[in-house]
Design a protein around this motif. Structure first.
Motif, PDB file in Angstrom:
ATOM      1  N   LEU A 239      37.283  35.536  40.974  1.00 20.08           N
ATOM      2  CA  LEU A 239      37.593  36.060  42.251  1.00 20.08           C
ATOM      3  C   LEU A 239      37.311  37.460  42.610  1.00 20.08           C
ATOM      4  CD1 LEU A 239      40.588  33.685  43.032  1.00 20.08           C
ATOM      5  CD2 LEU A 239      38.709  33.593  43.896  1.00 20.08           C
ATOM      6  N   SER A 240      37.437  38.295  41.641  1.00 18.06           N
ATOM      7  CA  SER A 240      37.235  39.622  41.723  1.00 18.06           C
ATOM      8  C   SER A 240      35.651  40.035  41.867  1.00 18.06           C
ATOM      9  CB  SER A 240      37.645  40.614  40.517  1.00 18.06           C
ATOM     10  OG  SER A 240      39.079  40.214  40.585  1.00 18.06           O
ATOM     11  N   TRP A 241      34.842  39.323  41.139  1.00 18.06           N
ATOM     12  CA  TRP A 241      33.383  39.142  41.160  1.00 18.06           C
ATOM     13  C   TRP A 241      32.887  38.734  42.744  1.00 18.06           C
ATOM     14  CZ3 TRP A 241      33.517  42.752  37.880  1.00 18.06           C
ATOM     15  CH2 TRP A 241      33.578  42.333  36.546  1.00 18.06           C
ATOM     16  N   LEU A 242      33.800  38.015  43.004  1.00 20.65           N
ATOM     17  CA  LEU A 242      33.280  37.297  44.335  1.00 20.65           C
ATOM     18  C   LEU A 242      33.259  38.398  45.453  1.00 20.65           C
ATOM     19  CD1 LEU A 242      32.391  34.795  45.968  1.00 20.65           C
ATOM     20  CD2 LEU A 242      34.769  34.040  46.172  1.00 20.65           C
ATOM     21  N   CYS A 243      34.489  39.336  45.466  1.00 23.91           N
ATOM     22  CA  CYS A 243      34.660  40.346  46.318  1.00 23.91           C
ATOM     23  C   CYS A 243      33.577  41.198  46.443  1.00 23.91           C
ATOM     24  CB  CYS A 243      35.978  40.956  45.955  1.00 23.91           C
ATOM     25  SG  CYS A 243      37.544  40.091  46.024  1.00 23.91           S
ATOM     26  N   LEU A 244      32.980  41.382  45.412  1.00 29.18           N
ATOM     27  CA  LEU A 244      31.847  42.301  45.397  1.00 29.18           C
ATOM     28  C   LEU A 244      30.594  41.961  46.830  1.00 29.18           C
ATOM     29  CD1 LEU A 244      30.648  42.536  41.732  1.00 29.18           C
ATOM     30  CD2 LEU A 244      31.082  44.375  43.095  1.00 29.18           C
ATOM     31  N   PHE A 245      30.661  40.710  47.139  1.00 28.10           N
ATOM     32  CA  PHE A 245      29.829  40.539  48.258  1.00 28.10           C
ATOM     33  C   PHE A 245      30.168  40.707  49.395  1.00 28.10           C
ATOM     34  CE2 PHE A 245      28.267  37.129  45.205  1.00 28.10           C
ATOM     35  CZ  PHE A 245      26.906  36.941  45.527  1.00 28.10           C
ATOM     36  N   ILE A 559      34.676  46.178  39.523  1.00 22.48           N
ATOM     37  CA  ILE A 559      34.247  46.233  38.229  1.00 22.48           C
ATOM     38  C   ILE A 559      35.689  46.193  37.458  1.00 22.48           C
ATOM     39  CG2 ILE A 559      33.094  46.879  36.297  1.00 22.48           C
ATOM     40  CD1 ILE A 559      30.954  47.673  38.016  1.00 22.48           C
ATOM     41  N   ILE A 560      36.444  47.335  37.795  1.00 21.89           N
ATOM     42  CA  ILE A 560      37.399  47.355  36.922  1.00 21.89           C
ATOM     43  C   ILE A 560      38.687  46.344  37.354  1.00 21.89           C
ATOM     44  CG2 ILE A 560      39.882  48.833  37.043  1.00 21.89           C
ATOM     45  CD1 ILE A 560      37.842  51.247  37.686  1.00 21.89           C
ATOM     46  N   ALA A 561      38.817  45.818  38.471  1.00 23.07           N
ATOM     47  CA  ALA A 561      39.623  44.820  38.668  1.00 23.07           C
ATOM     48  C   ALA A 561      39.294  43.511  38.052  1.00 23.07           C
ATOM     49  CB  ALA A 561      39.635  44.519  40.485  1.00 23.07           C
ATOM     50  N   GLY A 562      37.950  43.118  38.273  1.00 22.02           N
ATOM     51  CA  GLY A 562      37.443  41.951  37.505  1.00 22.02           C
ATOM     52  C   GLY A 562      37.641  42.103  35.995  1.00 22.02           C
ATOM     53  N   LEU A 563      37.541  43.238  35.170  1.00 25.32           N
ATOM     54  CA  LEU A 563      37.800  43.306  33.844  1.00 25.32           C
ATOM     55  C   LEU A 563      39.403  43.238  33.636  1.00 25.32           C
ATOM     56  CD1 LEU A 563      35.344  46.051  32.866  1.00 25.32           C
ATOM     57  CD2 LEU A 563      34.923  43.584  32.783  1.00 25.32           C
ATOM     58  N   LEU A 564      40.157  43.729  34.454  1.00 22.38           N
ATOM     59  CA  LEU A 564      41.815  43.990  33.994  1.00 22.38           C
ATOM     60  C   LEU A 564      42.560  42.986  34.685  1.00 22.38           C
ATOM     61  CD1 LEU A 564      41.912  47.750  34.225  1.00 22.38           C
ATOM     62  CD2 LEU A 564      41.297  46.395  32.190  1.00 22.38           C
ATOM     63  N   MET A 565      41.978  42.182  35.769  1.00 24.86           N
ATOM     64  CA  MET A 565      42.798  41.285  36.405  1.00 24.86           C
ATOM     65  C   MET A 565      43.681  40.227  35.566  1.00 24.86           C
ATOM     66  SD  MET A 565      43.787  40.841  39.465  1.00 24.86           S
ATOM     67  CE  MET A 565      42.396  41.419  40.714  1.00 24.86           C
ATOM     68  N   ASP A 566      42.845  39.603  34.664  1.00 21.79           N
ATOM     69  CA  ASP A 566      43.581  38.798  33.529  1.00 21.79           C
ATOM     70  C   ASP A 566      44.288  39.368  32.476  1.00 21.79           C
ATOM     71  OD1 ASP A 566      42.878  36.434  35.207  1.00 21.79           O
ATOM     72  OD2 ASP A 566      41.054  36.523  34.602  1.00 21.79           O
ATOM     73  N   LYS A 567      44.007  40.661  32.420  1.00 22.77           N
ATOM     74  CA  LYS A 567      44.462  41.313  31.106  1.00 22.77           C
ATOM     75  C   LYS A 567      45.971  42.050  31.328  1.00 22.77           C
ATOM     76  CE  LYS A 567      40.207  41.988  28.571  1.00 22.77           C
ATOM     77  NZ  LYS A 567      39.513  40.928  29.569  1.00 22.77           N
ATOM     78  N   ILE A 568      45.761  42.921  32.491  1.00 26.06           N
ATOM     79  CA  ILE A 568      47.165  43.403  32.848  1.00 26.06           C
ATOM     80  C   ILE A 568      48.174  42.820  33.912  1.00 26.06           C
ATOM     81  CG2 ILE A 568      46.114  45.595  32.115  1.00 26.06           C
ATOM     82  CD1 ILE A 568      45.984  46.555  34.979  1.00 26.06           C
ATOM     83  N   ALA A 607      39.219  53.587  45.355  1.00 24.36           N
ATOM     84  CA  ALA A 607      40.498  53.369  44.900  1.00 24.36           C
ATOM     85  C   ALA A 607      41.176  51.972  45.278  1.00 24.36           C
ATOM     86  CB  ALA A 607      41.544  54.445  44.987  1.00 24.36           C
ATOM     87  N   SER A 608      40.847  51.445  46.752  1.00 16.93           N
ATOM     88  CA  SER A 608      41.516  50.674  47.421  1.00 16.93           C
ATOM     89  C   SER A 608      40.744  49.317  47.123  1.00 16.93           C
ATOM     90  CB  SER A 608      41.410  51.037  48.980  1.00 16.93           C
ATOM     91  OG  SER A 608      40.256  51.143  49.310  1.00 16.93           O
ATOM     92  N   ALA A 609      39.730  49.097  46.477  1.00 18.73           N
ATOM     93  CA  ALA A 609      39.009  48.031  46.403  1.00 18.73           C
ATOM     94  C   ALA A 609      39.718  47.077  45.324  1.00 18.73           C
ATOM     95  CB  ALA A 609      37.573  48.254  45.725  1.00 18.73           C
ATOM     96  N   ALA A 610      40.281  47.680  44.361  1.00 17.17           N
ATOM     97  CA  ALA A 610      41.045  46.718  43.318  1.00 17.17           C
ATOM     98  C   ALA A 610      42.105  46.155  43.935  1.00 17.17           C
ATOM     99  CB  ALA A 610      41.385  47.861  41.996  1.00 17.17           C
ATOM    100  N   ALA A 611      42.856  47.010  44.778  1.00 15.72           N
ATOM    101  CA  ALA A 611      44.187  46.451  45.460  1.00 15.72           C
ATOM    102  C   ALA A 611      43.673  45.072  46.441  1.00 15.72           C
ATOM    103  CB  ALA A 611      44.486  47.441  46.498  1.00 15.72           C
ATOM    104  N   TRP A 612      42.704  44.962  47.217  1.00 15.21           N
ATOM    105  CA  TRP A 612      42.202  43.973  47.920  1.00 15.21           C
ATOM    106  C   TRP A 612      41.849  42.672  46.921  1.00 15.21           C
ATOM    107  CZ3 TRP A 612      43.172  43.397  52.565  1.00 15.21           C
ATOM    108  CH2 TRP A 612      43.066  44.557  53.501  1.00 15.21           C
TER     109      TRP A 612
END
Length: 688
Positions: A239-245, A559-568, A607-612
């Motif tokens: 879902l984080s990768w999908l936000c890239l679009f 990218i940060i959100a996609g990599l860490l979403m399921d980890k932290i 900074a706000s992209a990961a929050a979305w």
């Protein structure tokens, strides 16, 4: 004496007796005494005081009849409890079974194909947010827009998207994810195309409103739709990768605006009534992602999770088999079979009511019954979001949505406007002032720009085929002068006297460009109709560059959100990102140059992209399937409401102060970021 339970004792001596007749039977103990012995004991003790008597069977270990009755009641209670527990287990198995099925189907070609199609729909939403702001400087000149009209045109897209989010989100839980997304994209494509050719302000704003209503359904339906094809350990990342679009939509809009709008010749006209300038070409290009998503969605199936929720078992099974076969065939294992034979489905009665009504009355009556029933179902589903088990978390996530959108969209509009204001200040500081100049028999064949002429005299002068930009003539005299083919921007004559002067084919209109002037024997021949655009001044490429860089800066956050979403976890992503964004806004107070504002504009967006990403993932995981799209639509509508409020408020302080917009954004982000930690963590939660 025959009794009602003696006949139920197993004559074979087995210890599985039951009590009662009919459909329901309950177990009880088999060592109870026969009824005749109980009656005999009762007769022997007749006439004795019950408080003083002692039951004879007590010496023999035989239970009292009252104890027998109590045992029967306990057995019945236990049986009922077991039945209820069995029913609850039966209901709870569907989410777990569906998760197991998705794990068996795997993640592969099917999900990536759907990812691309739905990504184009998100891209269309991102384009819609930028398209009007990029076209507005040109449109305001082409359609002679006042400041009030410009403000309304800027907000009308968000109004349409707010309505569309609530509308399509509610319908997606009743009509289906794919079907509603098809309708929404079709409406957006049709009205976006029509708006390219609309000449009047009223019809143009109506088409953009309808276009916004269509594309407003993309975000809530896309995330709900795609989530239901993902297994638990893939949801956060993909879902984080999908936000890239969505970010790609901003890049596409800013890049095409930069390449198309400044080329005024990229268009055509039919007389003075129909103009198709380059900004309309830009609008035409911007509706292509929506058309591409619509074409791809035609070949995609409905969400099987939605079909199971509406008791369409066979369709869901076929789609799940399609997903399974597509993925494993692409992985080189075509012989692998789909093992699922039965899927538990909850039973609903909503559609049955519609079918019963459709058998009676005229076609119109049946249509009205269906539509009214659908409206009632959607409204009932929306009201159910306030149920006690959803109310508190729903309020928290709504506040997080609102605070994030308030700051993001407000500052997103404020940064470019602040840069324009700084440019304007710099431009005004270089203004040239001419006082009491006298020019006689001179041919002006060059551009006049950023000048103020006070108490000048112009005798027998000719102004032919030139541009006059940001020029003011004050208390000046024009005598026997000739103006031809003049293109003007922010040019005015104030308290001037014009004698024997001719204006031929100019846009210097008598009723708007001349303020408190004396016109003596002055003639206006063939004045230009409509508003005409000066691209060199109005379409500063720096604004396109700012928006392009802002969209590009979102990539690291995604990218940060996609990599860490399921980890932290989702909550740390949301809270940390919002608090980091708050820090970026605070330092904007120290910016006094254009490029410093551009720098912090990019840092804020990054900074706000990961929050979305985190907010959208939590939203789809927090609500059950029957309410997921409805809840997402309501929350996304709240987001667009915050965007309307913040852009209106922040725009009022441009050129006045930057302290209030920054403090408001900082406060909202801090409050929302801290409240995000109170939300439930949904990282390892099965979709309900």
């Amino acid at each position: 004496m025959d009794d009602s339970y003696q006949n139920n004792i197993n004559q074979q001596g087995e210890t599985y007796p039951t009590y009662g007749g009919g459909e329901y039977t309950y177990p009880y103990q088999t060592d109870y005494p026969p009824q005749e012995e109980e009656d005999a004991a009762s007769d022997d003790t007749e006439g004795h005081d019950e408080d003083e008597q002692m039951y004879e069977g007590e010496y023999q270990g035989i239970p009292h009849p009252d104890e027998v009755k109590e045992a029967r009641r306990a057995a019945r209670r236990e049986a009922r409890m077991k039945a209820r527990m069995a029913a609850e287990v039966e209901e709870e198995t569907l989410p777990e079974q569906y998760e197991s099925i998705m794990e068996d189907c795997g993640h592969g070609r099917f999900q990536w194909t759907l990812f691309t199609v739905l990504g184009l729909a998100l891209m269309a939403d991102g384009v819609e947010c930028f398209v009007v702001s990029f076209a507005l400087p040109s449109a305001e000149k082409d359609m002679c827009l006042s400041n009030a009209d410009k403000g309304m045109l800027g907000l009308i897209v968000y109004v349409g998207m707010m309505i569309g989010a609530v509308l399509w989100g509610g319908l997606a839980d009743k009509l289906g994810r794919r079907q509603c997304l098809l309708y929404a994209l079709a409406i957006n494509s049709i009205f976006s195309f029509l708006s390219c050719f609309a000449q009047g302000y009223g019809i143009f704003i109506f088409f953009r409103l309808c276009s916004g209503i269509g594309i407003g359904g993309s975000i809530p339906v896309v995330y709900t739709y795609y989530t239901e094809f993902l297994q638990m350990d893939k949801r956060g990342e993909h879902l984080s990768w999908l936000c890239l679009f969505w970010m790609l939509g901003g890049l596409y809009a800013s890049f095409t605006a930069w390449g198309i709008i400044p080329h005024y010749g990229w268009g055509f006209s039919m007389g003075t009534e129909f103009q198709f300038h380059s900004w309309r070409v830009f609008l035409l290009v911007c509706f292509l992602p929506s058309v591409a998503a619509l074409a791809g969605l035609v070949f995609m199936p409905e969400s099987p999770r939605f079909l199971l929720e509406t008791a369409r078992h066979d369709e869901a099974w076929m789609i799940l088999k399609q997903v399974h076969d597509t993925n494993w065939r692409a992985k080189g294992e075509p012989e692998r079979e789909f093992q699922v034979s039965q899927i538990k489905t909850p039973q609903t009665q909503d559609d049955e009511f519609i079918e019963i009504q459709s058998e009676t009355g005229t076609a119109f009556q049946r249509f009205m019954v269906r539509q009214m029933t659908l409206v009632k179902q959607v409204m009932k589903n929306m009201m159910s979001l306030a149920a006690p088990d959803l109310r508190l978390h729903g309020l928290f996530i709504a506040i997080v949505w609102f605070t994030m959108a308030f700051s993001y969209y407000g500052l997103g509009a404020w940064f470019p406007d602040q840069i324009k204001y700084l440019q304007f200040e710099e431009y005004e500081s270089n203004v040239k002032i001419f006082h009491r100049e006298k020019v006689e028999r001179f041919h002006f064949n060059f551009t006049l720009q950023n000048q103020v002429h006070k108490e000048g005299e112009y005798i027998h002068d000719r102004f032919i085929d030139i541009e006059i930009r940001n020029v003011k003539f004050e208390e000046s005299l024009f005598e026997n002068c000739y103006f031809e083919d003049i293109r003007s921007t922010d040019t005015f004559f104030e308290n001037c006297t014009l004698k024997n002067t001719v204006f031929y084919n100019t846009d210097l209109w008598e009723d708007s460009k001349f303020i408190d002037c004396k016109l003596e024997n002055t003639t206006f021949l063939h004045p230009k109709k409509g508003c005409h655009l000066n691209f060199q001044e109005e379409n500063d490429t720096l604004i396109y560059l700012v928006c392009f860089l802002g969209s590009l800066s979102v990539i690291p956050g995604n990218i940060i959100a996609g990599l860490l979403m399921d980890k932290i976890g989702r909550l740390k992503i949301i809270g940390g990102s919002m608090l980091g964004s708050a820090g970026c806004t605070f330092f904007v107070l120290l910016c006094f140059s254009q490029w410093a504002v551009v720098l912090f504009h990019c840092l804020f967006f990054a900074a706000s992209a990961a929050a979305w990403n985190g907010i959208e993932v939590v939203t789809v995981e927090l609500y059950p399937t029957s309410k997921r799209a409805t809840a997402f639509g309501v929350l996304n509508g709240t987001c667009k409401l915050a965007a309307i409020i913040s852009t209106f408020i922040f725009g009022k302080f441009i050129g006045i102060t930057k302290i209030i917009p920054i403090i408001l954004s900082f406060s909202a982000l801090v409050c929302g970021g801290l409240l995000a930690f109170k939300l439930p963590e949904t990282r390892e939660v099965i979709l309900q």
